[in-house]
Motif scaffolding. Structure first.
Motif, mmCIF file in Angstrom:
data_model
loop_
_atom_site.group_PDB
_atom_site.id
_atom_site.type_symbol
_atom_site.label_atom_id
_atom_site.label_comp_id
_atom_site.label_asym_id
_atom_site.label_seq_id
_atom_site.Cartn_x
_atom_site.Cartn_y
_atom_site.Cartn_z
ATOM 1 N N GLY A 319 0.835 -1.323 -0.305
ATOM 2 C CA GLY A 319 -0.048 0.159 -0.248
ATOM 3 C C GLY A 319 1.443 1.217 -0.167
ATOM 4 N N ALA A 320 2.563 1.434 -0.346
ATOM 5 C CA ALA A 320 3.323 2.674 0.083
ATOM 6 C C ALA A 320 2.817 3.065 1.288
ATOM 7 N N ASP A 321 2.516 2.477 2.610
ATOM 8 C CA ASP A 321 2.551 3.329 3.468
ATOM 9 C C ASP A 321 4.171 2.726 4.471
ATOM 10 N N ALA A 322 4.028 4.529 4.858
ATOM 11 C CA ALA A 322 4.834 4.061 5.538
ATOM 12 C C ALA A 322 5.120 3.846 7.449
ATOM 13 N N ASN A 323 4.351 2.837 7.264
ATOM 14 C CA ASN A 323 4.272 2.198 8.565
ATOM 15 C C ASN A 323 4.896 1.833 9.332
ATOM 16 N N TRP A 324 6.143 2.620 10.343
ATOM 17 C CA TRP A 324 7.324 2.435 10.554
ATOM 18 C C TRP A 324 6.324 1.016 12.075
ATOM 19 N N GLY A 325 5.575 1.790 12.130
ATOM 20 C CA GLY A 325 5.129 1.111 13.035
ATOM 21 C C GLY A 325 5.123 -0.494 13.765
ATOM 22 N N SER A 346 15.400 3.008 8.684
ATOM 23 C CA SER A 346 15.340 3.879 7.738
ATOM 24 C C SER A 346 13.849 2.785 6.683
ATOM 25 N N LEU A 347 13.935 4.297 5.848
ATOM 26 C CA LEU A 347 12.699 3.143 4.319
ATOM 27 C C LEU A 347 14.185 3.609 3.569
ATOM 28 N N GLY A 348 14.621 3.025 2.705
ATOM 29 C CA GLY A 348 15.724 3.482 1.674
ATOM 30 C C GLY A 348 16.412 4.418 2.306
ATOM 31 N N ASN A 349 16.462 5.830 2.450
ATOM 32 C CA ASN A 349 17.210 6.927 2.695
ATOM 33 C C ASN A 349 16.593 8.258 3.702
ATOM 34 N N ILE A 350 15.339 7.092 3.689
ATOM 35 C CA ILE A 350 13.890 8.596 4.564
ATOM 36 C C ILE A 350 14.543 7.549 6.225
ATOM 37 N N ALA A 368 6.694 8.025 -2.782
ATOM 38 C CA ALA A 368 7.200 8.330 -4.188
ATOM 39 C C ALA A 368 7.890 6.713 -3.981
ATOM 40 N N TYR A 369 8.881 7.336 -2.830
ATOM 41 C CA TYR A 369 9.715 6.211 -2.802
ATOM 42 C C TYR A 369 9.607 4.614 -2.551
#
Length: 408
Positions: A319-325, A346-350, A368-369
């Protein structure tokens, strides 16, 4: 390990190493007209090694192959797709032995020098009349060129969308040695030894004990570090054959070029393992999880595989959701010690988590990443020197669709 120790052979295949031919055909085990029976043949007795699934319900071909490998020598591997010949009782075992005997007869080798592998639906008996006819025609299909390798690769596929193969060359003393591999796997992937089916060839001169040790070690850091759906197959098998026709000084762990050979061999395993993860059933993303700072390597491996295998992490990536939890939750349930106040993610460089505290990040940049076809998740635990890498894929609607009607 630096790739300068070896070179990838573009267009290389399992028949590129000296002494090997392969091929495949359609004998009628699959409902489609895709190839479903194949073989690899070595022109000389090859040093051989293998690793197998740890699933307690092991398919009949594994028993036959273990028996053949008792001598540490193989001449051929015969493999079918479309039917796993697993949980098929005494008849299934008899059919696996018959496959070995018939393949040996038609290929002109000893029965004890033939390995057998199968993949497909569990619990159905092989259509042996079709297998027999196919084996009779198989020798004419074997060749040492790209066509033979292509027919072999196509024959071992089930729900795979693409073939998986790799070839490298490495210099041992003054001799160029070739190592190649082909594999299949897309679903039911959570190996505790290898992949669903994998085959490696090399023309190196190497002792059986050294080859077995290397195969197991390479497997642990490559095939054993992938997951698609958390299920370990009844048929997992990885077989390696070494013809010795390169003529190099025999390789073992004391050889001055052992490091280079081991790096090249492991590269082939890693390439195939990643290809399986990328081709997971219904997958749209390859996920790579890199864990560092663990108390030891075993802890790092456990965490990496837990994160990449998490259904919630896989769904978030789809889902392209940056859900680090979901990532930190997977780290915490991996069953190994972690300092809960020191984790960076980190997700990629983020960067999304620092010292176990949220970091403000650009949601649009993260979106986008994550919409790319490869996602890198890095986890630094700051607890020690242990590190590991695991690979997997996202969980999609298509995975459910494919497996909801796999048998029918």
């Amino acid at each position: 390990m630096s790739e300068k120790l070896y070179t990838v052979v573009e267009g290389g295949s399992i028949t590129t190493p000296r002494g090997f031919t392969s091929g495949g055909l359609h004998c009628g085990l699959k409902k489609t007209d895709r190839n479903d029976l194949a073989a690899i043949l070595c022109e000389v007795p090859a040093t051989a090694a293998a690793v197998y699934t740890t699933n307690l319900f092991q398919a009949a071909p594994l028993k036959v192959t273990r028996e053949s490998l008792g001598s540490g020598i193989l001449r051929a591997v015969v493999v079918n797709s479309g039917n796993a010949n697993a949980c098929t009782g005494e008849q299934g075992e008899a059919d696996a032995y018959e496959m070995r005997a018939a393949a040996a007869r038609y290929l002109g080798v000893s029965e004890d020098d033939v390995a057998v592998a199968s993949t497909g639906v569990i619990g159905e008996l092989l259509k042996m009349d079709r297998v027999r006819d196919g084996l009779a025609g198989l020798p004419a299909k074997l060749s040492g060129d790209a066509d033979g390798a292509e027919e072999f690769c196509q024959a071992i596929l089930t729900t795979d969308l693409v073939k998986k193969e790799c070839c490298v060359k490495v210099r041992i003393g003054d001799t160029e040695v070739l190592i190649a591999g082909a594999a299949k796997g897309s679903g039911m992937i959570h190996p505790n030894m290898a992949t669903m089916l994998g085959f490696m060839t090399t023309d190196a001169v190497i002792g059986q004990e050294a080859l077995q040790t290397l195969l197991r070690k390479a497997t642990d850091t490559t095939f054993n570090m992938i997951t698609v759906d958390g299920d370990t197959s009844t048929n997992d098998m990885l077989v390696s054959m070494a013809s010795g026709l390169a003529g190099n000084e025999e390789l073992d762990q004391q050889h001055t070029d052992w490091e280079a050979f081991a790096a090249a061999f492991t590269h082939v395993c890693r390439h195939l393992a990643m290809a399986i993860a990328r081709d997971g059933e219904g997958a749209t993303h390859l996920i790579e999880v890199r864990v560092s700072g663990a108390t030891d390597e075993a802890a790092a491996r456990a965490i990496a595989k837990t994160v990449v295998g998490s259904s919630l992490v896989k769904s978030a990536i789809f889902g392209a959701d940056a859900n680090w939890g979901r990532i930190i939750a997977a780290v915490g349930r991996a069953g190994v010690p972690v300092s809960v106040d020191k984790v960076d993610i980190s997700l990629g460089n983020i960067e999304v988590l620092r010292q176990s505290k949220p970091v403000v990040f650009d949601e649009a940049e993260a979106l986008a990443y994550l919409q790319g076809d490869t996602t890198l998740i890095t986890v630094d635990l700051a607890d020690g020197e242990g590190s590991a890498i695991a690979w997997g894929c996202d969980l999609t609607y298509d995975y459910v669709r494919i497996n909801a009607a796999y048998r029918t």
